[in-house]
Design an enzyme around this catalytic site. Structure first.
Site, mmCIF file in Angstrom:
data_model
loop_
_atom_site.group_PDB
_atom_site.id
_atom_site.type_symbol
_atom_site.label_atom_id
_atom_site.label_comp_id
_atom_site.label_asym_id
_atom_site.label_seq_id
_atom_site.Cartn_x
_atom_site.Cartn_y
_atom_site.Cartn_z
ATOM 1 N N GLU A 1 -4.438 2.625 -7.447
ATOM 2 C CA GLU A 1 -4.100 3.832 -6.669
ATOM 3 C C GLU A 1 -3.283 4.767 -7.537
ATOM 4 O O GLU A 1 -2.433 4.323 -8.307
ATOM 5 C CB GLU A 1 -3.261 3.519 -5.423
ATOM 6 C CG GLU A 1 -4.003 2.882 -4.294
ATOM 7 C CD GLU A 1 -3.112 2.581 -3.094
ATOM 8 O OE1 GLU A 1 -2.108 3.306 -2.871
ATOM 9 O OE2 GLU A 1 -3.416 1.609 -2.389
ATOM 10 N N ASN B 1 -0.523 0.246 -8.642
ATOM 11 C CA ASN B 1 -0.485 1.537 -7.953
ATOM 12 C C ASN B 1 0.688 2.312 -8.519
ATOM 13 O O ASN B 1 1.835 1.850 -8.453
ATOM 14 C CB ASN B 1 -0.281 1.356 -6.444
ATOM 15 C CG ASN B 1 -1.488 0.727 -5.770
ATOM 16 O OD1 ASN B 1 -2.534 0.525 -6.397
ATOM 17 N ND2 ASN B 1 -1.349 0.420 -4.494
ATOM 18 N N ARG C 1 -12.840 1.205 -3.732
ATOM 19 C CA ARG C 1 -11.881 0.204 -3.252
ATOM 20 C C ARG C 1 -11.598 0.444 -1.773
ATOM 21 O O ARG C 1 -11.255 1.556 -1.375
ATOM 22 C CB ARG C 1 -10.587 0.269 -4.072
ATOM 23 C CG ARG C 1 -9.507 -0.667 -3.550
ATOM 24 C CD ARG C 1 -8.282 -0.725 -4.458
ATOM 25 N NE ARG C 1 -7.255 -1.527 -3.828
ATOM 26 C CZ ARG C 1 -6.059 -1.074 -3.441
ATOM 27 N NH1 ARG C 1 -5.707 0.192 -3.673
ATOM 28 N NH2 ARG C 1 -5.201 -1.874 -2.838
ATOM 29 N N GLU D 1 0.424 -4.060 -2.647
ATOM 30 C CA GLU D 1 1.832 -3.679 -2.647
ATOM 31 C C GLU D 1 2.728 -4.581 -1.796
ATOM 32 O O GLU D 1 3.268 -4.147 -0.761
ATOM 33 C CB GLU D 1 1.990 -2.224 -2.181
ATOM 34 C CG GLU D 1 1.218 -1.228 -3.031
ATOM 35 C CD GLU D 1 1.553 0.223 -2.701
ATOM 36 O OE1 GLU D 1 2.188 0.482 -1.668
ATOM 37 O OE2 GLU D 1 1.177 1.102 -3.489
ATOM 38 N N TYR E 1 2.703 5.944 -8.493
ATOM 39 C CA TYR E 1 2.927 7.258 -7.891
ATOM 40 C C TYR E 1 4.065 8.024 -8.563
ATOM 41 O O TYR E 1 3.912 9.181 -8.897
ATOM 42 C CB TYR E 1 3.201 7.121 -6.388
ATOM 43 C CG TYR E 1 1.941 6.758 -5.619
ATOM 44 C CD1 TYR E 1 1.044 7.733 -5.205
ATOM 45 C CD2 TYR E 1 1.628 5.432 -5.330
ATOM 46 C CE1 TYR E 1 -0.121 7.411 -4.527
ATOM 47 C CE2 TYR E 1 0.461 5.097 -4.649
ATOM 48 C CZ TYR E 1 -0.417 6.093 -4.254
ATOM 49 O OH TYR E 1 -1.570 5.778 -3.587
ATOM 50 N N HIS F 1 -4.221 -5.114 3.295
ATOM 51 C CA HIS F 1 -3.582 -3.809 3.114
ATOM 52 C C HIS F 1 -2.845 -3.496 4.426
ATOM 53 O O HIS F 1 -3.120 -2.506 5.098
ATOM 54 C CB HIS F 1 -4.619 -2.742 2.752
ATOM 55 C CG HIS F 1 -4.050 -1.515 2.091
ATOM 56 N ND1 HIS F 1 -4.544 -0.995 0.929
ATOM 57 C CD2 HIS F 1 -3.027 -0.700 2.442
ATOM 58 C CE1 HIS F 1 -3.868 0.091 0.583
ATOM 59 N NE2 HIS F 1 -2.936 0.293 1.498
HETATM 60 C C1 FCB Z 1 0.583 3.481 -1.168
HETATM 61 C C2 FCB Z 1 -0.284 2.749 -0.177
HETATM 62 C C3 FCB Z 1 -1.428 3.552 0.341
HETATM 63 C C4 FCB Z 1 -1.036 4.995 0.598
HETATM 64 C C5 FCB Z 1 -0.367 5.567 -0.618
HETATM 65 C C6 FCB Z 1 -0.003 7.026 -0.478
HETATM 66 O O1 FCB Z 1 1.852 2.928 -1.180
HETATM 67 O O2 FCB Z 1 -0.811 1.594 -0.775
HETATM 68 O O3 FCB Z 1 -1.924 2.926 1.501
HETATM 69 O O4 FCB Z 1 -0.261 5.076 1.718
HETATM 70 O O5 FCB Z 1 0.785 4.833 -0.910
#
Ligand code: FCB
Length: 457
Positions: A364, A304, A88, A178, A306, A133
């Site tokens: 992500e 995404n 990607r 995002e 995290y 992006h």
């Molecule tokens: C996300 C972003 C990516 C990177 C990661 C750590 O929010 O999409 O570009 O910065 O965090």
């Protein structure tokens, strides 16, 4: 932060996942390419933002970054070496239309991505292109950027040019990465380009991003035979700071703006009524037909993931009256982000229960630690390796729950320019020595390669 979790790896194998599951890494243009003045590229809002003193933690910029603009064959070799079958990346709008729009796209920009895509296909990597992006042409920002409705039309013209040129080879398209970050980090908190601090404008930006997504979907399908089109959202499970009714209500409100504000309209429900009521006069300006366009059916949802967010009721906490608090005693990455594989399961289950997308991709997922290069050159990033392995285990659990998860893209292939954090944060499976541009696979990268190769169909 010291990594002490090297022994806690779960027993997880590629063969635990369905045949045809996609495995890859994610990157984005401004974070890795550099070459900002080459190939006729125009200025982006990130070039301008980085040049503004005090915006980037280490005073850096993406001007050189990983020099991927020149070193992309080596980088694609690394991705292939991992055993990935997908990759990607994102396209820099200012390489295609240096001033945001124009009668003719910039041939050198299109050529760059054309070669890059050919390089992926030669290496058995399925190209996954993200159209936006975050690197908007500065010329469009000068006319209002995403606050201005006409930027939607500019995005469509850009999308048209790119998909016409690459659509014979790129079948997987992500419109936006995002939108929450673009809108709120960029327009409410001023932490990202363009550095504005206006909540009302941030809300309007959300609408224009979603509208540009929805209107791009049929355009991409018209230009690309057998296209698969989706959008990538940053989603978070939201948990209460206490057992109080007030915090429970804050969770609902916070979730409303963080998650449902995007998920609901994309799934044909319009903006959530409870959030609209909280916005008062800051509600977005919506024209007839907009909500239908936003609800255009897509082929997949990109997520995404995290970290989870813990929130408390806070009357001073903006429109949704919430405050993010730090849960004590939990594992965190060097960024301070909570490590919660279980949160990923909770999130994927929730999205499936409430929205039932036909296909889901984790576009992500990754972590940053203070990597140490040992005297012999190795990087024993046990924390990142553990994060990766445990999140793959979480993905397996979500699959077992019936989530139609079709692929996983690790963030990131390379250490790179981490936006407002500059080069302080390293998210790569591959270490980059920015002085020499030397790439070294970290222990996490070796682990991913072994995981992928051991179960290769
Ligand atoms: C996300 C972003 C990516 C990177 C990661 C750590 O929010 O999409 O570009 O910065 O965090």
């Amino acid at each position: 932060m010291t990594d002490t979790r090297s022994t806690a790896l779960p027993d997880i194998h590629r063969s635990d996942f369905p045949a045809g599951f996609l495995w890859g890494c994610s990157t984005s243009s401004y974070q890795i390419e550099g070459g900002v003045n080459e190939g006729g590229r125009g200025e982006s809002i990130w070039d301008r933002f980085c040049a503004t003193p005090g915006t980037i933690r280490d005073g850096s910029s993406g001007a050189v970054a990983c020099d991927h603009y020149h070193r992309w064959p080596e980088d694609l070799d690394i991705a292939r070496g991992l055993g990935a079958n997908a990759y990607r990346f994102s396209i820099a709008w200012p390489r295609i239309f240096p001033r945001g729009r124009g009668a003719v796209p910039n041939a050198a920009g299109l050529d760059f991505y054309s070669r890059l895509v050919d390089g992926m296909l030669e290496r058995g990597l399925q190209p996954w292109a993200t159209l936006y992006h975050w690197d908007l042409p500065q010329a469009l920002q000068d006319e209002g950027g995403w606050v201005a409705r006409k930027t939607v039309d500019d995005f469509l013209a850009y999308t048209d040019a790119v998909t016409r040129h690459l659509g014979d080879r790129v079948k997987h398209w992500i419109t936006h990465n995002e939108p929450w970050c673009t809108a709120f980090l960029g327009h409410q908190y001023g932490a990202h380009a363009p550095g504005l601090k206006d909540f009302r404008q941030a809300i309007q930006v959300c609408h224009h991003l979603l509208l540009s997504h929805g209107r791009a979907v049929p355009l991409i399908r018209a230009n690309v035979k057998d296209a698969q089109v989706g959008i990538t959202l940053s989603l978070h499970p939201i948990v209460p700071a206490s057992a109080s009714a007030a915090d429970a209500a804050a969770v609902t409100r916070h979730d409303g703006l963080r998650n449902r504000w995007f998920l609901d309209p994309l799934h044909g429900r319009g903006y959530p009524a409870d959030v609209l009521a909280l916005l008062g006069s800051d509600v977005p300006q919506v024209q007839a037909g907009d909500m239908d366009a936003i609800a255009t059916a897509t082929d997949f949802l990109g997520i995404n993931y995290y970290f989870p967010e813990e929130v408390a009721d806070d009357p001073a906490g903006g429109a949704v009256r919430s405050r993010v608090v730090e849960r004590h005693g939990v594992e965190r990455t060097a960024f301070g982000w909570e490590v919660s594989p279980q949160g990923m399961v909770t999130l994927l289950d929730r999205v499936q229960r409430d929205y039932a997308p036909a296909q889901v991709y984790l576009t992500e997922n990754g972590s940053t630690y203070d990597d140490v290069v040992l005297p012999d050159g190795r990087i024993e990033d046990a924390g990142r390796r553990s994060y990766l392995a445990r999140h793959l285990e979480a993905a397996k659990t979500a699959l077992a729950h019936g989530v139609p998860l079709k692929g996983y893209f690790a963030w990131s292939l390379l250490d790179n320019f981490e936006w407002a954090e500059g080069y302080v944060r390293r998210f790569g499976l591959t270490h980059v020595d920015y002085a020499t541009q030397q790439r070294t696979l970290k222990a996490s990268g070796h682990w991913y390669a072994n995981f992928l190769k051991a179960g290769r169909p």
